[in-house]
Design an enzyme around this catalytic site. Structure first.
Site, PDB file in Angstrom:
ATOM      1  N   GLY A  28       0.775  -1.163   0.044  1.00  0.00           N
ATOM      2  CA  GLY A  28      -0.028   0.013   0.054  1.00  0.00           C
ATOM      3  C   GLY A  28       1.003   1.161   0.169  1.00  0.00           C
ATOM      4  O   GLY A  28       2.009   1.381  -0.150  1.00  0.00           O
ATOM      5  N   CYS A  29       0.299   2.556  -0.002  1.00  0.00           N
ATOM      6  CA  CYS A  29       1.180   3.680  -0.128  1.00  0.00           C
ATOM      7  C   CYS A  29       1.603   4.227   1.039  1.00  0.00           C
ATOM      8  O   CYS A  29       2.493   4.820   0.955  1.00  0.00           O
ATOM      9  CB  CYS A  29       0.318   4.583  -0.726  1.00  0.00           C
ATOM     10  SG  CYS A  29      -1.219   5.443   0.212  1.00  0.00           S
ATOM     11  N   GLY A  30       0.729   3.965   2.290  1.00  0.00           N
ATOM     12  CA  GLY A  30       1.534   4.808   3.488  1.00  0.00           C
ATOM     13  C   GLY A  30       2.604   3.959   4.098  1.00  0.00           C
ATOM     14  O   GLY A  30       3.509   4.568   4.662  1.00  0.00           O
TER      15      GLY A  30
END
Length: 271
Positions: free
Chosen positions: A110-112
């Site tokens: 994911g991005c975080g």
């Protein structure tokens, strides 16, 4: 080859303030930026297309993919029709470690919290704060917050980006980076510090955003003993900061601030 897009665009909204009128506004650009190591993509982040070399180095350092700048043998920023690639080639040892990391991955990223293998990895503190002689007064903290307000050109234009700065006693703000993503702004700051040889233990990080656990982990990776933010922290961020030995100062405004963890670095006698 395509050129990099400008970090800011101008648009013409209809502005209503009792009546409708044509107006103008600057808005922040947001583009996909792929972090590519040895021809394999590790993560894709939505980011402001500025200071991307700093972003590539800072992301790599903060995520523990490299331990020093020299671990990246080459870095190319390559714009394309669908986004931008930060293409990095690692030294042989780190290239092998990256290959092993990919093979052990159990799910998509994911991005975080990019490229993490498990829930345990999300909460793992990679780098506790090293001993530091840094001590800040109340005046220092207020000066750091006030200084950051005057060093945000993209923020002044768009009102839509975050900023991360590094403040040192007697020198003030030595670096500031901005991005639509608060994580990205801090990664860019990490890269800027590494590229100019500024050691994290010599100053404090100042943020325009809230303090989440990822921001604490990145600050610890940079080695800064003090993290200052104008917004509030999360409970998990505070538990992580306490374990890391990181001083967290938040809700920092013109008229005061709150010290949440490790207050021994803050001298309040001048307040």
């Amino acid at each position: 080859m395509a050129s990099l897009p400008a970090p800011v665009s101008r648009v013409t909204p209809i502005i209503w303030t009792g009546s409708a009128n044509a107006g103008q506004r600057h808005v922040a650009e947001e583009v996909p930026v792929a972090l590519v190591y040895d021809a394999s993509t590790e993560a894709v982040m939505m980011a402001t297309p500025a200071d991307l070399e700093d972003f590539a180095y800072g992301f790599s350092l903060n995520e523990g993919l490299i331990s020093q700048m020299e671990d990246i043998r080459r870095l190319d920023i390559v714009p394309g029709p669908n986004g931008i690639e930060a293409r990095m080639w690692l030294t042989p040892a780190h290239s092998q470690a990256m290959t092993a990391r990919r093979r052990s991955r159990t799910g998509p990223t994911g991005c975080g919290l990019c490229g993490l293998d498990s829930l345990e990895e999300v909460l793992r503190l990679r780098t506790p704060i090293r001993p530091s002689a840094l001590r800040l007064t109340a005046s220092d903290i207020m000066a750091a917050v006030t200084s950051l307000e005057t060093r945000q050109p993209l923020g002044d234009q768009t009102r839509a980006v975050h900023a991360a700065g590094f403040w040192m006693p007697r020198e003030g703000l030595v670096a500031v980076r901005e991005d639509v993503g608060r994580h990205n702004a801090l990664d860019k700051l990490a890269g800027a510090l590494a590229r100019t040889g500024v050691r994290g233990e010599t100053g404090a990080i100042v943020l325009t955003s809230r303090i989440s656990v990822e921001m604490v982990q990145k600050a610890a990776a940079i080695g800064a003993p003090v993290l200052i933010a104008i917004s509030a922290p999360t409970a998990l961020a505070l538990r992580t900061a306490e374990a890391a030995g990181l001083t967290v100062i938040a809700v920092a405004r013109h008229n005061g601030f709150e010290v949440f963890t490790h207050p021994e670095r803050i001298v309040l006698a001048d307040s």
